[in-house]
Design a protein around this motif. Sequence first.
Motif, PDB file in Angstrom:
ATOM      1  N   LEU A  80      17.347  86.927  -9.232  1.00 48.08           N
ATOM      2  CA  LEU A  80      18.671  87.388  -8.827  1.00 48.08           C
ATOM      3  C   LEU A  80      19.137  88.551  -9.709  1.00 48.08           C
ATOM      4  CD1 LEU A  80      20.735  86.744  -6.693  1.00 48.08           C
ATOM      5  CD2 LEU A  80      21.713  85.050  -8.218  1.00 48.08           C
ATOM      6  N   TRP A  81      18.930  88.438 -11.031  1.00 48.10           N
ATOM      7  CA  TRP A  81      19.300  89.540 -11.933  1.00 48.10           C
ATOM      8  C   TRP A  81      18.499  90.794 -11.602  1.00 48.10           C
ATOM      9  CZ3 TRP A  81      23.641  89.866 -14.199  1.00 48.10           C
ATOM     10  CH2 TRP A  81      24.283  88.735 -14.687  1.00 48.10           C
ATOM     11  N   ASP A  82      17.220  90.598 -11.276  1.00 44.63           N
ATOM     12  CA  ASP A  82      16.381  91.746 -10.897  1.00 44.63           C
ATOM     13  C   ASP A  82      16.931  92.410  -9.634  1.00 44.63           C
ATOM     14  OD1 ASP A  82      14.739  91.220 -13.058  1.00 44.63           O
ATOM     15  OD2 ASP A  82      13.150  90.277 -11.864  1.00 44.63           O
ATOM     16  N   ARG A  83      17.360  91.612  -8.656  1.00 48.48           N
ATOM     17  CA  ARG A  83      17.938  92.156  -7.424  1.00 48.48           C
ATOM     18  C   ARG A  83      19.244  92.897  -7.705  1.00 48.48           C
ATOM     19  NH1 ARG A  83      18.970  87.704  -3.103  1.00 48.48           N
ATOM     20  NH2 ARG A  83      19.793  89.466  -1.899  1.00 48.48           N
ATOM     21  N   LEU A  84      20.090  92.329  -8.570  1.00 42.72           N
ATOM     22  CA  LEU A  84      21.353  92.987  -8.923  1.00 42.72           C
ATOM     23  C   LEU A  84      21.068  94.357  -9.537  1.00 42.72           C
ATOM     24  CD1 LEU A  84      23.342  90.009 -10.477  1.00 42.72           C
ATOM     25  CD2 LEU A  84      24.041  91.322  -8.468  1.00 42.72           C
ATOM     26  N   ARG A  85      20.194  94.374 -10.531  1.00 39.43           N
ATOM     27  CA  ARG A  85      19.880  95.620 -11.218  1.00 39.43           C
ATOM     28  C   ARG A  85      19.252  96.637 -10.257  1.00 39.43           C
ATOM     29  NH1 ARG A  85      16.724  93.739 -14.793  1.00 39.43           N
ATOM     30  NH2 ARG A  85      14.815  94.379 -13.763  1.00 39.43           N
ATOM     31  N   ALA A  86      18.300  96.199  -9.441  1.00 38.78           N
ATOM     32  CA  ALA A  86      17.626  97.102  -8.504  1.00 38.78           C
ATOM     33  C   ALA A  86      18.596  97.654  -7.462  1.00 38.78           C
ATOM     34  CB  ALA A  86      16.466  96.375  -7.817  1.00 38.78           C
ATOM     35  N   THR A  87      19.509  96.844  -6.997  1.00 39.50           N
ATOM     36  CA  THR A  87      20.478  97.298  -5.995  1.00 39.50           C
ATOM     37  C   THR A  87      21.441  98.304  -6.609  1.00 39.50           C
ATOM     38  OG1 THR A  87      20.285  95.208  -4.808  1.00 39.50           O
ATOM     39  CG2 THR A  87      22.236  96.543  -4.343  1.00 39.50           C
ATOM     40  N   LEU A  88      21.881  98.053  -7.836  1.00 40.02           N
ATOM     41  CA  LEU A  88      22.775  99.002  -8.499  1.00 40.02           C
ATOM     42  C   LEU A  88      22.071 100.320  -8.818  1.00 40.02           C
ATOM     43  CD1 LEU A  88      24.658  96.638 -10.964  1.00 40.02           C
ATOM     44  CD2 LEU A  88      25.657  97.857  -9.015  1.00 40.02           C
ATOM     45  N   ALA A  89      20.834 100.249  -9.258  1.00 45.72           N
ATOM     46  CA  ALA A  89      20.108 101.443  -9.684  1.00 45.72           C
ATOM     47  C   ALA A  89      19.557 102.236  -8.507  1.00 45.72           C
ATOM     48  CB  ALA A  89      18.976 101.050 -10.628  1.00 45.72           C
ATOM     49  N   GLY A  90      19.229 101.568  -7.421  1.00 48.51           N
ATOM     50  CA  GLY A  90      18.675 102.249  -6.261  1.00 48.51           C
ATOM     51  C   GLY A  90      17.170 102.406  -6.365  1.00 48.51           C
ATOM     52  N   PRO A  91      16.548 102.797  -5.258  1.00 50.27           N
ATOM     53  CA  PRO A  91      15.085 102.832  -5.193  1.00 50.27           C
ATOM     54  C   PRO A  91      14.443 103.931  -6.035  1.00 50.27           C
ATOM     55  CG  PRO A  91      16.033 103.620  -3.135  1.00 50.27           C
ATOM     56  CD  PRO A  91      17.169 103.123  -3.985  1.00 50.27           C
ATOM     57  N   GLN A  92      15.116 105.044  -6.276  1.00 48.87           N
ATOM     58  CA  GLN A  92      14.562 106.136  -7.082  1.00 48.87           C
ATOM     59  C   GLN A  92      15.211 106.189  -8.456  1.00 48.87           C
ATOM     60  OE1 GLN A  92      14.586 107.347  -3.446  1.00 48.87           O
ATOM     61  NE2 GLN A  92      12.521 106.612  -3.799  1.00 48.87           N
ATOM     62  N   ALA A  93      15.388 105.047  -9.074  1.00 47.39           N
ATOM     63  CA  ALA A  93      16.097 104.975 -10.341  1.00 47.39           C
ATOM     64  C   ALA A  93      15.322 105.666 -11.461  1.00 47.39           C
ATOM     65  CB  ALA A  93      16.343 103.517 -10.717  1.00 47.39           C
ATOM     66  N   ASP A  94      16.035 106.506 -12.194  1.00 50.10           N
ATOM     67  CA  ASP A  94      15.465 107.083 -13.402  1.00 50.10           C
ATOM     68  C   ASP A  94      15.973 106.279 -14.592  1.00 50.10           C
ATOM     69  OD1 ASP A  94      18.126 107.833 -13.787  1.00 50.10           O
ATOM     70  OD2 ASP A  94      17.757 109.960 -13.412  1.00 50.10           O
ATOM     71  N   GLY A  95      15.577 106.663 -15.784  1.00 48.49           N
ATOM     72  CA  GLY A  95      15.982 105.927 -16.982  1.00 48.49           C
ATOM     73  C   GLY A  95      17.487 105.835 -17.132  1.00 48.49           C
ATOM     74  N   GLY A  96      18.174 106.941 -16.856  1.00 52.45           N
ATOM     75  CA  GLY A  96      19.633 106.942 -16.997  1.00 52.45           C
ATOM     76  C   GLY A  96      20.312 105.980 -16.035  1.00 52.45           C
ATOM     77  N   LEU A 136      18.912 103.293 -14.640  1.00 49.76           N
ATOM     78  CA  LEU A 136      18.582 101.926 -15.057  1.00 49.76           C
ATOM     79  C   LEU A 136      19.471 101.487 -16.219  1.00 49.76           C
ATOM     80  CD1 LEU A 136      14.680 101.972 -14.838  1.00 49.76           C
ATOM     81  CD2 LEU A 136      16.261 100.676 -13.390  1.00 49.76           C
ATOM     82  N   VAL A 137      19.688 102.381 -17.170  1.00 51.84           N
ATOM     83  CA  VAL A 137      20.570 102.065 -18.301  1.00 51.84           C
ATOM     84  C   VAL A 137      21.996 101.857 -17.803  1.00 51.84           C
ATOM     85  CG1 VAL A 137      21.599 102.979 -20.426  1.00 51.84           C
ATOM     86  CG2 VAL A 137      19.133 103.149 -20.057  1.00 51.84           C
ATOM     87  N   GLY A 138      22.454 102.707 -16.889  1.00 58.66           N
ATOM     88  CA  GLY A 138      23.805 102.547 -16.332  1.00 58.66           C
ATOM     89  C   GLY A 138      23.980 101.215 -15.633  1.00 58.66           C
ATOM     90  N   ALA A 139      22.982 100.800 -14.849  1.00 59.63           N
ATOM     91  CA  ALA A 139      23.052  99.503 -14.164  1.00 59.63           C
ATOM     92  C   ALA A 139      23.087  98.370 -15.175  1.00 59.63           C
ATOM     93  CB  ALA A 139      21.866  99.345 -13.212  1.00 59.63           C
ATOM     94  N   ALA A 140      22.237  98.454 -16.205  1.00 54.71           N
ATOM     95  CA  ALA A 140      22.225  97.409 -17.237  1.00 54.71           C
ATOM     96  C   ALA A 140      23.554  97.364 -17.990  1.00 54.71           C
ATOM     97  CB  ALA A 140      21.066  97.643 -18.206  1.00 54.71           C
ATOM     98  N   MET A 141      24.111  98.538 -18.287  1.00 54.76           N
ATOM     99  CA  MET A 141      25.396  98.581 -19.001  1.00 54.76           C
ATOM    100  C   MET A 141      26.519  98.002 -18.145  1.00 54.76           C
ATOM    101  SD  MET A 141      25.139 102.235 -20.973  1.00 54.76           S
ATOM    102  CE  MET A 141      26.770 102.109 -21.701  1.00 54.76           C
ATOM    103  N   PHE A 142      26.516  98.340 -16.861  1.00 53.00           N
ATOM    104  CA  PHE A 142      27.563  97.793 -15.993  1.00 53.00           C
ATOM    105  C   PHE A 142      27.469  96.272 -15.931  1.00 53.00           C
ATOM    106  CE2 PHE A 142      28.982  96.335 -11.770  1.00 53.00           C
ATOM    107  CZ  PHE A 142      30.344  96.601 -11.914  1.00 53.00           C
ATOM    108  N   LEU A 143      26.265  95.746 -15.703  1.00 55.37           N
ATOM    109  CA  LEU A 143      26.105  94.292 -15.596  1.00 55.37           C
ATOM    110  C   LEU A 143      26.485  93.595 -16.898  1.00 55.37           C
ATOM    111  CD1 LEU A 143      22.800  94.066 -13.536  1.00 55.37           C
ATOM    112  CD2 LEU A 143      25.100  93.400 -12.781  1.00 55.37           C
ATOM    113  N   SER A 144      26.028  94.108 -18.021  1.00 52.91           N
ATOM    114  CA  SER A 144      26.376  93.454 -19.291  1.00 52.91           C
ATOM    115  C   SER A 144      27.841  93.670 -19.636  1.00 52.91           C
ATOM    116  CB  SER A 144      25.468  93.942 -20.422  1.00 52.91           C
ATOM    117  OG  SER A 144      25.647  95.319 -20.647  1.00 52.91           O
TER     118      SER A 144
END
Length: 191
Positions: free
Chosen positions: A121-137, A139-147
Amino acid sequence: MPRGDAAPERLVASALRLFARHGVAGTSLQMIADDLGVTKAAVYYHFRTKDAVVHAVLAPAFAGFAELLDEVERHPQPQRAALLVDGLARQAVQHRALYSVVLRDVAAAQLGRRSAAHTGLWDRLRATLAGPQADGGTLVGAAMFLSGLVGPAVDPDVLALDDDVLERAIRSAGRRLLGLDGVDATDAPRR
């Protein structure tokens, strides 16, 4: 000695209050029993272990995440990510105490990592927030928002904010963080 039985719903509500105050590791089954005025055996009748209590406390949050994901995944990106930010902002306000336990407690996080369903579920949340062409920035933004969703549940100044003000602020911060400011999310799910 306290006596009696306690419904599972009352046990879960008591555990959530105690987890929020003392943390998962700092809360015993005896403390839950004492809080409800029942015997420890009454707690054991419904929950054989503290892990089972923690799972029961966390279940509504994870069910809410799953329902929200199922709904927003019907939309195209980037609307999907914007809808998820909006829905998580709404849930963070509606379930402040639960988010506090889900997102900040180390013992709850460790228990969640042992669950394939929670990890997925956490993986789905992060992937949905970051989108399919996620770059490092992204991915970090998605992780920061969730945390960062834990902040409204534990910061005393933020706790004092009106629910509508808080929801708008979380939504705005999440959208800015993920570069979703101009994305229309008028079909936002109301879960």
